[in-house]
Design an enzyme around this catalytic site. Structure first.
Site, PDB file in Angstrom:
ATOM      1  N   THR A  94      59.021  38.940 -36.564  1.00 14.50           N
ATOM      2  CA  THR A  94      58.263  39.453 -35.410  1.00 14.50           C
ATOM      3  C   THR A  94      56.863  38.854 -35.402  1.00 14.50           C
ATOM      4  O   THR A  94      56.353  38.459 -34.357  1.00 14.50           O
ATOM      5  CB  THR A  94      58.170  40.988 -35.470  1.00 14.50           C
ATOM      6  OG1 THR A  94      59.457  41.506 -35.756  1.00 14.50           O
ATOM      7  CG2 THR A  94      57.690  41.546 -34.163  1.00 14.50           C
ATOM      8  N   ASP A 391      66.765  41.187 -45.337  1.00 16.95           N
ATOM      9  CA  ASP A 391      65.358  40.761 -45.340  1.00 16.95           C
ATOM     10  C   ASP A 391      64.736  40.945 -46.716  1.00 16.95           C
ATOM     11  O   ASP A 391      64.059  40.063 -47.230  1.00 16.95           O
ATOM     12  CB  ASP A 391      64.548  41.560 -44.304  1.00 16.95           C
ATOM     13  CG  ASP A 391      64.791  41.054 -42.890  1.00 16.95           C
ATOM     14  OD1 ASP A 391      65.747  40.272 -42.724  1.00 16.95           O
ATOM     15  OD2 ASP A 391      64.051  41.428 -41.976  1.00 16.95           O
TER      16      ASP A 391
END
Length: 543
Positions: A94, A391
């Site tokens: 992001t 992640d």
């Protein structure tokens, strides 16, 4: 009058010059707005429904960008950098998109006023080089080998920071330990495909477990399966790629017969071939037989009579992981089974996990693989947990290879922003203004963290600028818990320096790419709008 020269096919859409560049920048900003609110520990999640009605709830930048189906050619570059960040580092997807979008937004006024894009690109590249150099100067090295408690602690903190912004942040201590243990159980190359992740619906998140070995769902089985023993100690394991069932020869070959006895001999030969294979497997000493291809009912019953366990149609990656954990090799014939080709594990058992039955191979002496079994309420939730763990695992892999860390929570961005502002005062001309732009663009990360948490971002950013200008305030960032600023290095909000370096490089590359385009040419689709014959109802029937 000069006759008009037509170069391009009719219906081709061309746009060029400044207006087109501005429209490209606007498209990128629109994409950024889609993921802006997912940043940080207080970020919101997005619910995306695909064409076939599958709903995905996610907080992961790369997943959202992938599912958005962006068609604008310039905005696609942002999707690409999010994907590359996901593949390379795993976390910070992001922030990459945010940084690139904000950079374009900051330089937009200069483009409108007629500054040449190449001047902007040159300044951005120079600024990026300075930022990376600065990160490498200030990053904190954590010494110690991977076996040390200190190194283990560092990895856990990095995994914890990656999980802070995910759905499962309540259980981040539990999952960060799981992610670190999973990565440390692999060999030096840290291959991702040796970590199996299985989802079982039901139960609580805390029921998730890490199996130091292999676990996979019970395969399709025939009659006789229930008579087989379900647990062994120190069993030998045969890994096969053979079909152990009767093949009707009339499907595979043509045999011409003129009396019943000959037919009977063909049938007997089939049975003999099958029993020969089964006898060889039994004599090899294997107690557990796994095969990629089906194991039929005769074979299942045969093994059950001899106290052996078998499973057919085992997925290929599970079979490979079993080989990695228990040794041995996957064989395509029953003739070569011996001590070299058979694997061995400490304990084999079949256990009930939620509503499913799972086969566990554990206590393997040389296991360089592991399996995570995730539990949870709904399917979407489990998928998001798997993405979050992916992640964290990626971050731990990166941190093992590069042991320098920086403080997260906007601290490193504010430090770089201060560094660039200071440098901007020493250069003259347009470059000074553009360096300032870059410095302002970096502040989007702490600002967005504050906005997403509902804090007063102007107030907190002023505090941060003030703190960073003083000596020793280098690692101060946003403190989400107390709506204030805090030393994030001391608060253990750490991330590997390589994450930030990668994010800044990718963001500036993408921004430069968008800025360097001055002409977009869209060819008409053949048969679609414009060009090609009008579409009828097919098969030559009229409209």
């Amino acid at each position: 009058m000069q006759p008009q020269i037509i170069l391009l096919k009719e219906g081709t859409d061309t746009s060029q010059g400044k207006p087109q560049l501005i429209s490209n920048i606007n498209a990128c900003c629109a994409v950024v707005d889609a993921v802006r609110t997912t940043l940080g520990p207080r970020g919101m999640d997005k619910l995306i429904v695909t064409e076939n009605g599958k709903a995905t709830i996610s907080n992961d930048g790369a997943t959202i960008m992938k599912l958005l189906n962006v068609v604008h050619p310039a905005a696609k570059t942002l999707v690409d950098i999010a994907r590359s960040q996901d593949a390379e580092v795993g976390d910070g997807t992001t922030s990459v998109v945010l940084l690139a979008g904000e950079l374009l937004k900051q330089v937009k006024p200069y483009v409108e006023e007629g500054v040449h894009p190449q001047v902007i690109i040159r300044a951005v590249r120079k600024g990026t080089m300075m930022m990376i150099k600065r990160i490498n100067e200030v990053a904190v090295k954590v010494s110690g080998s991977s076996g040390d408690a200190e190194k283990y602690d560092l990895l856990r903190k990095c995994a914890g920071t990656a999980l802070m912004s995910k759905l499962i942040h309540q259980q981040k201590d539990f999952f960060s330990k799981m992610a670190v243990d999973a990565v440390l159980s692999l060999d030096e190359l840290l291959p991702l495909n040796m970590i199996g992740i299985k989802q079982v619906q039901g139960g609580a998140l805390e029921d998730s477990e890490l199996v130091a070995g292999v676990a996979f769902k019970k395969t399709f089985s025939y009659a006789g399966f229930e008579m087989q023993p379900k647990s062994y100690r120190q069993p030998k394991i045969a890994l096969l790629q053979i079909e152990l069932e009767l093949k009707a020869e009339r499907d595979n070959a043509e045999v011409r017969l003129d009396n019943v006895e000959e037919y009977q001999r063909v049938v007997d030969a089939e049975w003999d071939i099958l029993y020969d294979k089964l006898d060889r497997i039994h004599k090899s000493g294997a107690k557990v037989v796994l095969s990629r291809l089906p194991i039929g009912d005769v074979a299942t019953q045969y093994f059950a009579d001899r106290d052996m366990f078998c499973a057919g149609r085992v997925p290929e990656d599970d079979l490979k992981r079993t080989m990695k954990a228990c040794g041995g090799s996957i064989v395509t014939t029953a003739h070569d089974l011996g001590p070299t080709t058979l694997g061995q594990c400490g304990v084999f058992e079949e256990r009930q996990v939620g509503g499913e039955r799972y086969n566990f191979f554990s206590e393997c002496p040389l296991a360089k693989t592991c399996t995570l079994i995730l539990r949870g309420g709904s399917e979407q939730f489990l998928e998001e947990t798997e993405r979050s763990l992916h992640d964290a695992i990626m971050i731990v892999r990166r941190a093992i290879k590069n042991d320098s860390v920086v403080a997260g929570g906007g601290a490193i961005e504010m430090e770089l922003s201060r560094h660039l502002r200071q440098h901007a005062r020493t250069v003259a001309g347009k470059e000074q203004l553009l360096m300032d732009c870059l410095a302002r663009a970096l502040e989007i990360i702490p600002r967005q963290l504050c906005d997403n948490a509902g804090f007063d971002s102007t107030n907190i950013l002023n505090k941060l600028r003030h703190t960073h200008a003083q000596e020793g305030g280098m690692w101060f960032g946003v403190d989400i818990q107390n709506e204030d600023v805090a030393d994030n290095l001391a608060a253990c909000v750490w991330e590997p320096a390589v994450v930030r370096v990668n994010a800044l490089t990718a963001a500036s590359e993408a921004a430069c790419l968008v800025l360097s385009v001055d002409n977009t040419i869209k060819n008409p689709r053949s048969g679609g709008e414009g060009g090609g014959p009008p579409a009828g109802r097919g098969r030559g029937r009229p409209m």
